[in-house]
Design a protein around this motif. Structure first.
Motif, PDB file in Angstrom:
ATOM      1  N   ALA A 219      20.044  75.106  55.354  1.00  0.00           N
ATOM      2  CA  ALA A 219      19.544  74.773  56.734  1.00  0.00           C
ATOM      3  C   ALA A 219      18.520  74.926  57.198  1.00  0.00           C
ATOM      4  CB  ALA A 219      20.816  74.752  57.803  1.00  0.00           C
ATOM      5  N   GLU A 220      18.238  76.546  57.191  1.00  0.00           N
ATOM      6  CA  GLU A 220      17.038  76.900  57.632  1.00  0.00           C
ATOM      7  C   GLU A 220      15.845  76.443  56.802  1.00  0.00           C
ATOM      8  OE1 GLU A 220      15.107  81.404  58.691  1.00  0.00           O
ATOM      9  OE2 GLU A 220      17.056  81.464  57.479  1.00  0.00           O
ATOM     10  N   SER A 221      15.926  76.067  55.680  1.00  0.00           N
ATOM     11  CA  SER A 221      14.594  75.720  54.971  1.00  0.00           C
ATOM     12  C   SER A 221      14.223  74.478  55.465  1.00  0.00           C
ATOM     13  CB  SER A 221      15.149  75.633  53.305  1.00  0.00           C
ATOM     14  OG  SER A 221      15.862  74.584  52.996  1.00  0.00           O
ATOM     15  N   ILE A 222      15.100  73.622  56.008  1.00  0.00           N
ATOM     16  CA  ILE A 222      14.439  72.342  56.486  1.00  0.00           C
ATOM     17  C   ILE A 222      14.454  72.376  58.149  1.00  0.00           C
ATOM     18  CG2 ILE A 222      14.996  70.889  54.463  1.00  0.00           C
ATOM     19  CD1 ILE A 222      17.376  70.027  56.071  1.00  0.00           C
ATOM     20  N   GLY A 223      14.567  73.749  58.790  1.00  0.00           N
ATOM     21  CA  GLY A 223      14.280  73.681  60.162  1.00  0.00           C
ATOM     22  C   GLY A 223      15.643  73.494  60.955  1.00  0.00           C
ATOM     23  N   TYR A 224      16.814  73.799  60.310  1.00  0.00           N
ATOM     24  CA  TYR A 224      18.167  73.667  61.049  1.00  0.00           C
ATOM     25  C   TYR A 224      18.819  74.981  61.224  1.00  0.00           C
ATOM     26  CZ  TYR A 224      17.040  68.691  61.148  1.00  0.00           C
ATOM     27  OH  TYR A 224      16.423  67.768  61.718  1.00  0.00           O
ATOM     28  N   SER A 225      19.912  75.236  61.908  1.00  0.00           N
ATOM     29  CA  SER A 225      20.560  76.644  61.780  1.00  0.00           C
ATOM     30  C   SER A 225      21.805  76.593  61.327  1.00  0.00           C
ATOM     31  CB  SER A 225      20.849  77.085  63.409  1.00  0.00           C
ATOM     32  OG  SER A 225      21.771  75.893  64.117  1.00  0.00           O
TER      33      SER A 225
END
Length: 386
Positions: A219-225
């Motif tokens: 998730a973090e790699s595309i801007g989410y938590s």
């Protein structure tokens, strides 16, 4: 002209619900795959609806409630029934037959018993019936453990399922050898790949075909938590477009389609799932989920929208990937051997398990299991204009 009157049962299975039919109750022209069957099911559900509400049909205007099931006596040896699943598009005129619905699988066993497709000699006065199901979409065996009380399906009980408001009787569902039979469980041959998506970026992904073809991304790699709720994604057109673009390119990478444009006609598969290490968040019901309650966080897209809980087939993919050291899912859960995991989804938590072993041909998952519940909501006839 009068309306067609077709015997049907409206059932909840897990966190989904749909309209169930016995194959031989359908009009003759709809008893075989083709345009007549698709048109019938579209009209039953109320699609295509440009208002995306399905007011003039049985659908509930979400991917979890725009579903149809056809059950028949099995054509396969050592199986009780054949189960065919149709995911009905809400706003477009097509039915996607490319995958299974794991949640509704729990209801298939009960429906088979209610419909007289299971011999009375197999049903105990009290106990459990194992209904052996042939999943016709994916050509796989499913085992549905249906509880019986006083000779009848036990539907009420104390089993609680996050994403469902009321408790019911627990039904265990086993997915036997859930991986793709035609090739590697990992279509690229790798546990982790780099996926490049034009105008989005490059990031790591795990591609797996177990339960349902699935693309796992950090998730973090595309801007989410990884703790997003439905409104965070579904009310953001740019987020939906980005995730669908990633899904389309991932489908090409998996060999499911040849061109990203083909993804428009294949909404049900593959699934795209965002994962993250555990952290505290609040579920959609207001329940506090602590980082110590779960092994990882998971957010899954279904038919272009963030799912309110978790699709059963995607849960199988999660269990399978988590059980194999080195996948992104396994690493998010802490790495090492993971015969079972508890993951956090928008509505709460869910426990799944898988039995994996490494062979000369690579990793093999022999069985994945989960607990669901199911009950009949309404039975009788559904009416459809000629």
């Amino acid at each position: 002209m009068t309306q067609l009157k077709i015997p049907a049962t409206y059932m909840r299975g897990g966190t989904s619900k749909g309209v169930f039919f016995k194959l031989d109750d359908l009009p003759l022209e709809a008893q075989v795959a083709g345009e007549a069957r698709d048109n019938l099911l579209l009209r039953v559900i109320g699609s295509p609806d440009p208002y995306a509400k399905q007011i003039d049909g049985m659908g509930g205007a979400t991917s979890s409630t725009s579903k149809t099931v056809i059950v028949s006596a099995s054509s396969q040896p050592d199986h009780d029934v054949d189960y065919l699943f149709g995911q009905v598009s809400i706003d477009k005129p097509f039915v996607d037959w490319s995958g299974n619905c794991g949640n509704l699988t729990a209801a298939v066993g009960a429906f088979a018993i209610h419909s007289g497709l299971i011999p009375a000699s197999k049903i105990p006065e009290n106990g459990t019936v194992t209904v052996t199901v042939w999943q016709a979409n994916i050509q796989k065996t499913l085992l549905v453990q249906v509880p019986i009380t006083d000779g009848l399906v036990q539907e009420t009980g104390e089993f609680e399922l996050d994403g469902v408001a009321f408790p019911a009787a627990e039904i265990q569902v086993d997915f036997v050898e859930p991986a793709n039979s035609d090739g590697s469980m990992f279509p690229t041959g790798n546990l982790v790949d780099e996926l490049h998506v034009p105008e989005v970026g490059s990031f790591n992904a795990t591609f797996i075909d177990a339960g349902i073809p699935t693309i796992f991304i950090d998730a973090e790699s595309i801007g989410y938590s990884g703790s997003e709720q439905q409104d965070d994604i579904n009310n953001d057109p740019l987020a939906l477009q980005k995730l669908e673009t990633i899904r389309a390119h991932g489908a090409v990478k998996m060999g499911l389609i040849e061109d990203v444009e083909q993804a428009k006609a294949r909404q049900h598969t593959p699934k795209i799932v965002m994962i993250a290490p555990p952290h505290n968040y609040q579920s959609s019901s207001g329940k506090q989920i602590a980082s110590t309650d779960v092994d990882l966080l998971v957010r899954a897209m279904s038919m272009g929208k963030l799912h309110h809980a978790m699709m059963g087939t995607a849960a199988v993919a999660i269990a399978s990937a988590a059980s194999i050291p080195g996948t992104l899912v396994n690493l998010a859960a802490g790495g090492g051997e993971k015969p079972s995991v508890i993951f956090g989804h928008p509505s709460g938590t869910m426990k799944v398990g898988a039995q994996a072993e490494q062979t000369a041909l690579g990793w093999v998952v022999t069985k994945a299991s989960m607990s669901r519940s199911a009950r009949v909501l309404m039975e009788g006839w559904v009416r459809v204009p000629h």
